[in-house]
Write a protein that holds these residues in place. Structure first.
Motif, PDB file in Angstrom:
ATOM      1  N   VAL A   1       0.848  -1.183   0.000  1.00 30.12           N
ATOM      2  CA  VAL A   1       0.000   0.000   0.000  1.00 30.12           C
ATOM      3  C   VAL A   1       0.886   1.235   0.000  1.00 30.12           C
ATOM      4  O   VAL A   1       1.801   1.345   0.789  1.00 30.12           O
ATOM      5  N   GLN A   2       0.589   2.146  -0.891  1.00 25.41           N
ATOM      6  CA  GLN A   2       1.327   3.397  -0.955  1.00 25.41           C
ATOM      7  C   GLN A   2       0.434   4.533  -0.488  1.00 25.41           C
ATOM      8  O   GLN A   2      -0.705   4.665  -0.929  1.00 25.41           O
ATOM      9  N   LEU A   3       0.951   5.322   0.445  1.00 33.48           N
ATOM     10  CA  LEU A   3       0.249   6.492   0.933  1.00 33.48           C
ATOM     11  C   LEU A   3       1.192   7.682   0.801  1.00 33.48           C
ATOM     12  O   LEU A   3       2.321   7.624   1.253  1.00 33.48           O
ATOM     13  N   GLN A   4       0.724   8.719   0.185  1.00 32.11           N
ATOM     14  CA  GLN A   4       1.548   9.904   0.018  1.00 32.11           C
ATOM     15  C   GLN A   4       0.851  11.084   0.660  1.00 32.11           C
ATOM     16  O   GLN A   4      -0.251  11.457   0.261  1.00 32.11           O
ATOM     17  N   ALA A   5       1.519  11.650   1.660  1.00 34.04           N
ATOM     18  CA  ALA A   5       0.967  12.798   2.374  1.00 34.04           C
ATOM     19  C   ALA A   5       1.678  14.070   1.951  1.00 34.04           C
ATOM     20  O   ALA A   5       2.892  14.069   1.743  1.00 34.04           O
ATOM     21  N   ARG A  18      -4.220  22.547   5.049  1.00 32.44           N
ATOM     22  CA  ARG A  18      -4.975  21.368   4.632  1.00 32.44           C
ATOM     23  C   ARG A  18      -3.993  20.310   4.181  1.00 32.44           C
ATOM     24  O   ARG A  18      -3.247  20.511   3.227  1.00 32.44           O
ATOM     25  N   LEU A  19      -4.019  19.193   4.880  1.00 26.06           N
ATOM     26  CA  LEU A  19      -3.171  18.070   4.521  1.00 26.06           C
ATOM     27  C   LEU A  19      -3.953  17.119   3.634  1.00 26.06           C
ATOM     28  O   LEU A  19      -5.161  16.932   3.805  1.00 26.06           O
ATOM     29  N   SER A  20      -3.234  16.494   2.711  1.00 26.28           N
ATOM     30  CA  SER A  20      -3.836  15.516   1.814  1.00 26.28           C
ATOM     31  C   SER A  20      -3.058  14.214   1.891  1.00 26.28           C
ATOM     32  O   SER A  20      -1.837  14.221   2.059  1.00 26.28           O
ATOM     33  N   CYS A  21      -3.772  13.123   1.735  1.00 30.16           N
ATOM     34  CA  CYS A  21      -3.159  11.793   1.705  1.00 30.16           C
ATOM     35  C   CYS A  21      -3.773  11.053   0.536  1.00 30.16           C
ATOM     36  O   CYS A  21      -4.977  10.799   0.520  1.00 30.16           O
ATOM     37  N   ALA A  22      -2.939  10.715  -0.431  1.00 27.99           N
ATOM     38  CA  ALA A  22      -3.424  10.051  -1.628  1.00 27.99           C
ATOM     39  C   ALA A  22      -2.866   8.634  -1.710  1.00 27.99           C
ATOM     40  O   ALA A  22      -1.749   8.363  -1.265  1.00 27.99           O
ATOM     41  N   THR A  23      -3.657   7.754  -2.277  1.00 32.46           N
ATOM     42  CA  THR A  23      -3.240   6.376  -2.474  1.00 32.46           C
ATOM     43  C   THR A  23      -3.751   5.893  -3.822  1.00 32.46           C
ATOM     44  O   THR A  23      -4.839   6.286  -4.240  1.00 32.46           O
ATOM     45  N   LYS A  74     -11.306  10.396  -5.546  1.00 30.70           N
ATOM     46  CA  LYS A  74      -9.894  10.739  -5.678  1.00 30.70           C
ATOM     47  C   LYS A  74      -9.002   9.852  -4.836  1.00 30.70           C
ATOM     48  O   LYS A  74      -7.784  10.063  -4.797  1.00 30.70           O
ATOM     49  N   ASN A  75      -9.601   8.876  -4.158  1.00 28.91           N
ATOM     50  CA  ASN A  75      -8.823   7.980  -3.293  1.00 28.91           C
ATOM     51  C   ASN A  75      -7.917   8.782  -2.357  1.00 28.91           C
ATOM     52  O   ASN A  75      -6.716   8.518  -2.243  1.00 28.91           O
ATOM     53  N   SER A  76      -8.513   9.734  -1.713  1.00 29.58           N
ATOM     54  CA  SER A  76      -7.745  10.637  -0.862  1.00 29.58           C
ATOM     55  C   SER A  76      -8.471  10.910   0.446  1.00 29.58           C
ATOM     56  O   SER A  76      -9.705  10.852   0.520  1.00 29.58           O
ATOM     57  N   VAL A  77      -7.676  11.220   1.438  1.00 24.98           N
ATOM     58  CA  VAL A  77      -8.191  11.638   2.736  1.00 24.98           C
ATOM     59  C   VAL A  77      -7.530  12.968   3.072  1.00 24.98           C
ATOM     60  O   VAL A  77      -6.338  13.173   2.783  1.00 24.98           O
ATOM     61  N   TYR A  78      -8.314  13.851   3.667  1.00 24.91           N
ATOM     62  CA  TYR A  78      -7.828  15.187   3.941  1.00 24.91           C
ATOM     63  C   TYR A  78      -7.934  15.500   5.431  1.00 24.91           C
ATOM     64  O   TYR A  78      -8.763  14.945   6.146  1.00 24.91           O
ATOM     65  N   LEU A  79      -7.098  16.416   5.871  1.00 28.18           N
ATOM     66  CA  LEU A  79      -7.192  16.932   7.226  1.00 28.18           C
ATOM     67  C   LEU A  79      -7.150  18.452   7.140  1.00 28.18           C
ATOM     68  O   LEU A  79      -6.108  19.037   6.849  1.00 28.18           O
ATOM     69  N   GLN A  80      -8.302  19.058   7.358  1.00 29.55           N
ATOM     70  CA  GLN A  80      -8.381  20.515   7.390  1.00 29.55           C
ATOM     71  C   GLN A  80      -8.076  20.972   8.806  1.00 29.55           C
ATOM     72  O   GLN A  80      -8.753  20.550   9.755  1.00 29.55           O
ATOM     73  N   MET A  81      -7.065  21.786   8.955  1.00 37.50           N
ATOM     74  CA  MET A  81      -6.622  22.229  10.271  1.00 37.50           C
ATOM     75  C   MET A  81      -6.797  23.738  10.372  1.00 37.50           C
ATOM     76  O   MET A  81      -6.157  24.493   9.626  1.00 37.50           O
ATOM     77  N   ASN A  82      -7.665  24.151  11.259  1.00 38.68           N
ATOM     78  CA  ASN A  82      -7.933  25.572  11.474  1.00 38.68           C
ATOM     79  C   ASN A  82      -7.498  25.994  12.867  1.00 38.68           C
ATOM     80  O   ASN A  82      -7.337  25.161  13.762  1.00 38.68           O
ATOM     81  N   ASN A  83      -7.340  27.286  13.037  1.00 45.28           N
ATOM     82  CA  ASN A  83      -6.941  27.830  14.344  1.00 45.28           C
ATOM     83  C   ASN A  83      -5.742  27.070  14.915  1.00 45.28           C
ATOM     84  O   ASN A  83      -5.767  26.617  16.066  1.00 45.28           O
ATOM     85  N   LEU A  84      -4.725  26.953  14.104  1.00 43.81           N
ATOM     86  CA  LEU A  84      -3.558  26.178  14.517  1.00 43.81           C
ATOM     87  C   LEU A  84      -2.839  26.842  15.678  1.00 43.81           C
ATOM     88  O   LEU A  84      -2.802  28.075  15.800  1.00 43.81           O
ATOM     89  N   LYS A  85      -2.283  26.007  16.525  1.00 47.74           N
ATOM     90  CA  LYS A  85      -1.565  26.450  17.709  1.00 47.74           C
ATOM     91  C   LYS A  85      -0.122  25.951  17.653  1.00 47.74           C
ATOM     92  O   LYS A  85       0.160  24.936  16.997  1.00 47.74           O
ATOM     93  N   PRO A  86       0.795  26.622  18.332  1.00 45.65           N
ATOM     94  CA  PRO A  86       2.190  26.158  18.320  1.00 45.65           C
ATOM     95  C   PRO A  86       2.325  24.696  18.770  1.00 45.65           C
ATOM     96  O   PRO A  86       3.194  23.981  18.252  1.00 45.65           O
ATOM     97  N   GLU A  87       1.467  24.260  19.668  1.00 43.77           N
ATOM     98  CA  GLU A  87       1.551  22.868  20.139  1.00 43.77           C
ATOM     99  C   GLU A  87       1.090  21.857  19.084  1.00 43.77           C
ATOM    100  O   GLU A  87       1.215  20.649  19.295  1.00 43.77           O
ATOM    101  N   GLY A 105       2.233   6.213   5.565  1.00 41.18           N
ATOM    102  CA  GLY A 105       2.856   6.994   4.522  1.00 41.18           C
ATOM    103  C   GLY A 105       3.995   7.795   5.123  1.00 41.18           C
ATOM    104  O   GLY A 105       4.245   7.765   6.330  1.00 41.18           O
ATOM    105  N   GLN A 106       4.686   8.526   4.271  1.00 44.22           N
ATOM    106  CA  GLN A 106       5.748   9.381   4.800  1.00 44.22           C
ATOM    107  C   GLN A 106       5.107  10.592   5.461  1.00 44.22           C
ATOM    108  O   GLN A 106       3.947  10.888   5.225  1.00 44.22           O
ATOM    109  N   GLY A 107       5.801  11.234   6.330  1.00 44.87           N
ATOM    110  CA  GLY A 107       5.228  12.357   7.062  1.00 44.87           C
ATOM    111  C   GLY A 107       5.363  13.672   6.317  1.00 44.87           C
ATOM    112  O   GLY A 107       6.146  13.815   5.369  1.00 44.87           O
ATOM    113  N   THR A 108       4.574  14.632   6.763  1.00 45.65           N
ATOM    114  CA  THR A 108       4.692  15.992   6.261  1.00 45.65           C
ATOM    115  C   THR A 108       4.788  16.929   7.471  1.00 45.65           C
ATOM    116  O   THR A 108       4.007  16.802   8.421  1.00 45.65           O
ATOM    117  N   GLN A 109       5.751  17.826   7.436  1.00 44.79           N
ATOM    118  CA  GLN A 109       6.025  18.673   8.581  1.00 44.79           C
ATOM    119  C   GLN A 109       5.054  19.840   8.662  1.00 44.79           C
ATOM    120  O   GLN A 109       4.821  20.545   7.666  1.00 44.79           O
TER     121      GLN A 109
END
Length: 114
Positions: A1-5, A18-23, A74-87, A105-109
């Motif tokens: 299984v290949q996952l690309q973030a 907004r993070l995306s993860c495609a496979t 699109k065979n994808s999963v998303y993570l919408q991140m709002n009001n981000l905090k330093p933590e 999958g590999q990480g995204t910073q």
């Protein structure tokens, strides 16, 4: 299984990403998909998860700020991140589970400045 973030980056506190993860695989074949994160010196933790029925759940630290969604076309999963905090600063990883098998999958910073 290949996952690309992808989709990470540097953002100021209060901002959004907004993070995306495609496979290449059909995501409906997975029992669930999720986003985890790992900050330096800390254990990997589950941020958000969505199962094959589309039911989502979240870590309490992100509830109300993050939204996980999937697009079967699109065979994808998303993570919408709002009001981000330093933590929220961490490497974010996409994961998929099929039965007892979990793949990563590999990480995204994501870096949130104060």
């Amino acid at each position: 299984v290949q996952l690309q973030a992808f989709g990470g980056g540097l953002v100021e506190a209060g901002g959004s990403l907004r993070l995306s993860c495609a496979t290449p695989e059909t995501i409906s074949s997975f029992d669930g998909m999720g986003w985890y994160r790992q900050a330096p010196g800390k254990q990997r933790e589950l941020v958000a998860h969505i199962n094959s029925d589309g039911i989502a759940d979240y870590d309490t630290s992100v509830k109300g700020r993050f939204t996980i969604a999937r697009d079967s076309a699109k065979n994808s999963v998303y993570l919408q991140m709002n009001n981000l905090k330093p933590e929220d600063t961490a490497v974010y990883l996409c994961s998929a589970r099929r039965g007892v098998t979990r793949v990563w999958g590999q990480g995204t910073q994501v870096t949130v400045s104060s």
